[in-house]
Design a protein around this motif. Structure first.
Motif, PDB file in Angstrom:
ATOM      1  N   GLN A   1       1.700  -1.138   3.413  1.00  0.00           N
ATOM      2  CA  GLN A   1       2.908  -1.668   4.038  1.00  0.00           C
ATOM      3  C   GLN A   1       3.860  -0.489   4.160  1.00  0.00           C
ATOM      4  OE1 GLN A   1       3.664  -4.935   4.983  1.00  0.00           O
ATOM      5  NE2 GLN A   1       5.615  -4.211   5.755  1.00  0.00           N
ATOM      6  N   THR A   2       3.997   0.049   5.368  1.00  0.00           N
ATOM      7  CA  THR A   2       4.781   1.268   5.551  1.00  0.00           C
ATOM      8  C   THR A   2       6.167   1.019   6.127  1.00  0.00           C
ATOM      9  OG1 THR A   2       3.774   1.623   7.718  1.00  0.00           O
ATOM     10  CG2 THR A   2       2.718   2.699   5.823  1.00  0.00           C
ATOM     11  N   PHE A   3       6.472  -0.221   6.505  1.00  0.00           N
ATOM     12  CA  PHE A   3       7.792  -0.531   7.051  1.00  0.00           C
ATOM     13  C   PHE A   3       8.429  -1.641   6.226  1.00  0.00           C
ATOM     14  CE2 PHE A   3       4.595  -3.004   9.232  1.00  0.00           C
ATOM     15  CZ  PHE A   3       5.089  -4.290   9.200  1.00  0.00           C
ATOM     16  N   VAL A   4       9.736  -1.718   6.286  1.00  0.00           N
ATOM     17  CA  VAL A   4      10.472  -2.726   5.515  1.00  0.00           C
ATOM     18  C   VAL A   4      10.089  -4.117   6.009  1.00  0.00           C
ATOM     19  CG1 VAL A   4      12.747  -3.593   4.881  1.00  0.00           C
ATOM     20  CG2 VAL A   4      12.388  -1.134   5.165  1.00  0.00           C
ATOM     21  N   PRO A   5       9.609  -4.983   5.093  1.00  0.00           N
ATOM     22  CA  PRO A   5       9.292  -6.358   5.485  1.00  0.00           C
ATOM     23  C   PRO A   5      10.559  -7.118   5.895  1.00  0.00           C
ATOM     24  CG  PRO A   5       8.366  -5.822   3.328  1.00  0.00           C
ATOM     25  CD  PRO A   5       9.303  -4.714   3.699  1.00  0.00           C
TER      26      PRO A   5
ATOM     27  N   THR B   1      -0.969  -0.630  -7.032  1.00  0.00           N
ATOM     28  CA  THR B   1       0.004   0.246  -7.682  1.00  0.00           C
ATOM     29  C   THR B   1       0.162   1.572  -6.960  1.00  0.00           C
ATOM     30  OG1 THR B   1      -1.676   1.116  -9.182  1.00  0.00           O
ATOM     31  CG2 THR B   1      -0.351  -0.780  -9.956  1.00  0.00           C
ATOM     32  N   THR B   2      -0.628   1.801  -5.923  1.00  0.00           N
ATOM     33  CA  THR B   2      -0.509   3.019  -5.137  1.00  0.00           C
ATOM     34  C   THR B   2      -0.652   2.699  -3.658  1.00  0.00           C
ATOM     35  OG1 THR B   2      -1.341   5.267  -4.803  1.00  0.00           O
ATOM     36  CG2 THR B   2      -2.980   3.577  -5.327  1.00  0.00           C
ATOM     37  N   ALA B   3      -0.029   3.534  -2.835  1.00  0.00           N
ATOM     38  CA  ALA B   3      -0.201   3.449  -1.388  1.00  0.00           C
ATOM     39  C   ALA B   3      -0.890   4.715  -0.885  1.00  0.00           C
ATOM     40  CB  ALA B   3       1.152   3.271  -0.697  1.00  0.00           C
ATOM     41  N   ASP B   4      -1.345   5.559  -1.825  1.00  0.00           N
ATOM     42  CA  ASP B   4      -1.998   6.828  -1.492  1.00  0.00           C
ATOM     43  C   ASP B   4      -3.407   6.551  -0.972  1.00  0.00           C
ATOM     44  OD1 ASP B   4      -3.307   9.294  -1.439  1.00  0.00           O
ATOM     45  OD2 ASP B   4      -2.351   9.999  -3.283  1.00  0.00           O
ATOM     46  N   ILE B   5      -3.621   6.793   0.314  1.00  0.00           N
ATOM     47  CA  ILE B   5      -4.913   6.469   0.928  1.00  0.00           C
ATOM     48  C   ILE B   5      -6.061   7.287   0.340  1.00  0.00           C
ATOM     49  CG2 ILE B   5      -3.867   5.626   3.053  1.00  0.00           C
ATOM     50  CD1 ILE B   5      -4.656   8.273   4.381  1.00  0.00           C
ATOM     51  N   ASP B   6      -5.773   8.405  -0.299  1.00  0.00           N
ATOM     52  CA  ASP B   6      -6.818   9.208  -0.928  1.00  0.00           C
ATOM     53  C   ASP B   6      -7.260   8.637  -2.271  1.00  0.00           C
ATOM     54  OD1 ASP B   6      -6.889  11.067   1.173  1.00  0.00           O
ATOM     55  OD2 ASP B   6      -5.225  12.203   0.298  1.00  0.00           O
ATOM     56  N   LYS B   7      -6.512   7.676  -2.807  1.00  0.00           N
ATOM     57  CA  LYS B   7      -6.838   7.078  -4.104  1.00  0.00           C
ATOM     58  C   LYS B   7      -7.417   5.681  -3.982  1.00  0.00           C
ATOM     59  CE  LYS B   7      -3.467   9.746  -6.653  1.00  0.00           C
ATOM     60  NZ  LYS B   7      -2.254   9.739  -7.447  1.00  0.00           N
ATOM     61  N   LEU B   8      -7.526   5.142  -2.747  1.00  0.00           N
ATOM     62  CA  LEU B   8      -8.018   3.783  -2.539  1.00  0.00           C
ATOM     63  C   LEU B   8      -9.308   3.807  -1.734  1.00  0.00           C
ATOM     64  CD1 LEU B   8      -4.591   2.127  -1.662  1.00  0.00           C
ATOM     65  CD2 LEU B   8      -5.873   1.872  -3.798  1.00  0.00           C
ATOM     66  N   LYS B   9     -10.334   3.163  -2.279  1.00  0.00           N
ATOM     67  CA  LYS B   9     -11.634   3.084  -1.616  1.00  0.00           C
ATOM     68  C   LYS B   9     -12.162   1.657  -1.732  1.00  0.00           C
ATOM     69  CE  LYS B   9     -12.004   7.631  -1.077  1.00  0.00           C
ATOM     70  NZ  LYS B   9     -10.768   8.004  -0.454  1.00  0.00           N
ATOM     71  N   ILE B  10     -12.642   1.123  -0.630  1.00  0.00           N
ATOM     72  CA  ILE B  10     -13.260  -0.203  -0.668  1.00  0.00           C
ATOM     73  C   ILE B  10     -14.408  -0.180  -1.672  1.00  0.00           C
ATOM     74  CG2 ILE B  10     -14.622  -1.855   0.673  1.00  0.00           C
ATOM     75  CD1 ILE B  10     -12.800  -1.172   3.057  1.00  0.00           C
ATOM     76  N   GLY B  11     -14.458  -1.198  -2.528  1.00  0.00           N
ATOM     77  CA  GLY B  11     -15.496  -1.307  -3.543  1.00  0.00           C
ATOM     78  C   GLY B  11     -15.125  -0.710  -4.888  1.00  0.00           C
TER      79      GLY B  11
ATOM     80  N   PHE C   1      13.478   1.094  -0.064  1.00  0.00           N
ATOM     81  CA  PHE C   1      12.108   0.699   0.252  1.00  0.00           C
ATOM     82  C   PHE C   1      11.154   1.876   0.134  1.00  0.00           C
ATOM     83  CE2 PHE C   1       8.567   0.387   3.192  1.00  0.00           C
ATOM     84  CZ  PHE C   1       7.964  -0.765   2.715  1.00  0.00           C
ATOM     85  N   LYS C   2      10.020   1.630  -0.519  1.00  0.00           N
ATOM     86  CA  LYS C   2       8.940   2.610  -0.606  1.00  0.00           C
ATOM     87  C   LYS C   2       7.667   1.921  -0.139  1.00  0.00           C
ATOM     88  CE  LYS C   2      10.851   5.207  -4.421  1.00  0.00           C
ATOM     89  NZ  LYS C   2      11.421   4.776  -5.647  1.00  0.00           N
ATOM     90  N   PRO C   3       6.853   2.603   0.691  1.00  0.00           N
ATOM     91  CA  PRO C   3       5.580   2.002   1.116  1.00  0.00           C
ATOM     92  C   PRO C   3       4.745   1.580  -0.099  1.00  0.00           C
ATOM     93  CG  PRO C   3       6.026   3.980   2.371  1.00  0.00           C
ATOM     94  CD  PRO C   3       7.051   3.925   1.272  1.00  0.00           C
ATOM     95  N   PHE C   4       3.976   0.508   0.070  1.00  0.00           N
ATOM     96  CA  PHE C   4       3.123   0.043  -1.021  1.00  0.00           C
ATOM     97  C   PHE C   4       1.784  -0.396  -0.456  1.00  0.00           C
ATOM     98  CE2 PHE C   4       5.739  -3.526   0.331  1.00  0.00           C
ATOM     99  CZ  PHE C   4       4.834  -4.577   0.464  1.00  0.00           C
ATOM    100  N   GLY C   5       0.789  -0.378  -1.316  1.00  0.00           N
ATOM    101  CA  GLY C   5      -0.533  -0.862  -0.941  1.00  0.00           C
ATOM    102  C   GLY C   5      -0.637  -2.344  -1.215  1.00  0.00           C
ATOM    103  N   VAL C   6      -1.455  -3.006  -0.433  1.00  0.00           N
ATOM    104  CA  VAL C   6      -1.749  -4.423  -0.644  1.00  0.00           C
ATOM    105  C   VAL C   6      -3.230  -4.610  -0.341  1.00  0.00           C
ATOM    106  CG1 VAL C   6      -1.073  -5.143   1.692  1.00  0.00           C
ATOM    107  CG2 VAL C   6      -1.021  -6.791  -0.159  1.00  0.00           C
TER     108      VAL C   6
END
Length: 139
Positions: free
Chosen positions: A65-69, A102-112, A81-86
């Protein structure tokens, strides 16, 4: 300093060093669901048992979520506002649960990847109380 208050009662165990989501299990069809409901979403039975769900699961899919809801539900100052992962987390009970990551860092999130339930401050209310919600952290 204020109190720590869950965002909703009976959503997760609190206080707890090992928090768990509180879901339902239907004794008629055996299906789990979250959040706890009065009727089974699978068979419509009104006999539901409250159960604590597994703390760990697999990241089924995710986004950031990179924009303000819209306001509401967003209640914080726009400048804070800070971007967050969902993501959707697949639990061993056979259901997927949506939750913040707890992170929105795309390098730290992997499916599975394995993730674990944590409780964190969602926002602070006008009285200085920390409003707590659940999130999932990479293991």
């Amino acid at each position: 300093m204020g109190k720590q208050i869950p965002i909703k009662e009976d959503l997760f165990t609190w206080p707890s060093d090992a928090p768990q989501l509180i879901g339902g299990k239907c004794p008629e069809c055996g299906e789990h669901h979250f959040p706890l409901q009065q009727n089974c979403p699978s068979c419509a039975s009104r006999r539901i048992d409250a159960v604590k769900l597994s703390r760990r699961g697999k990241l089924w899919t995710w986004t950031t979520q990179t924009f303000v809801p819209p306001v509401p539900p967003y209640t914080g100052p726009i400048e804070n506002f800070k971007p967050f992962g969902v993501g959707y987390i697949e639990l061993p009970e056979g259901l997927c649960v949506e939750g913040r990551l707890t992170t929105a860092d795309i390098d730290k999130l992997k499916i599975g990847m394995e993730v674990e339930l944590v409780v964190e401050t969602f926002r602070t209310d006008e009285q200085g109380n920390d409003i707590l919600s659940y999130a999932f952290a990479p293991v």
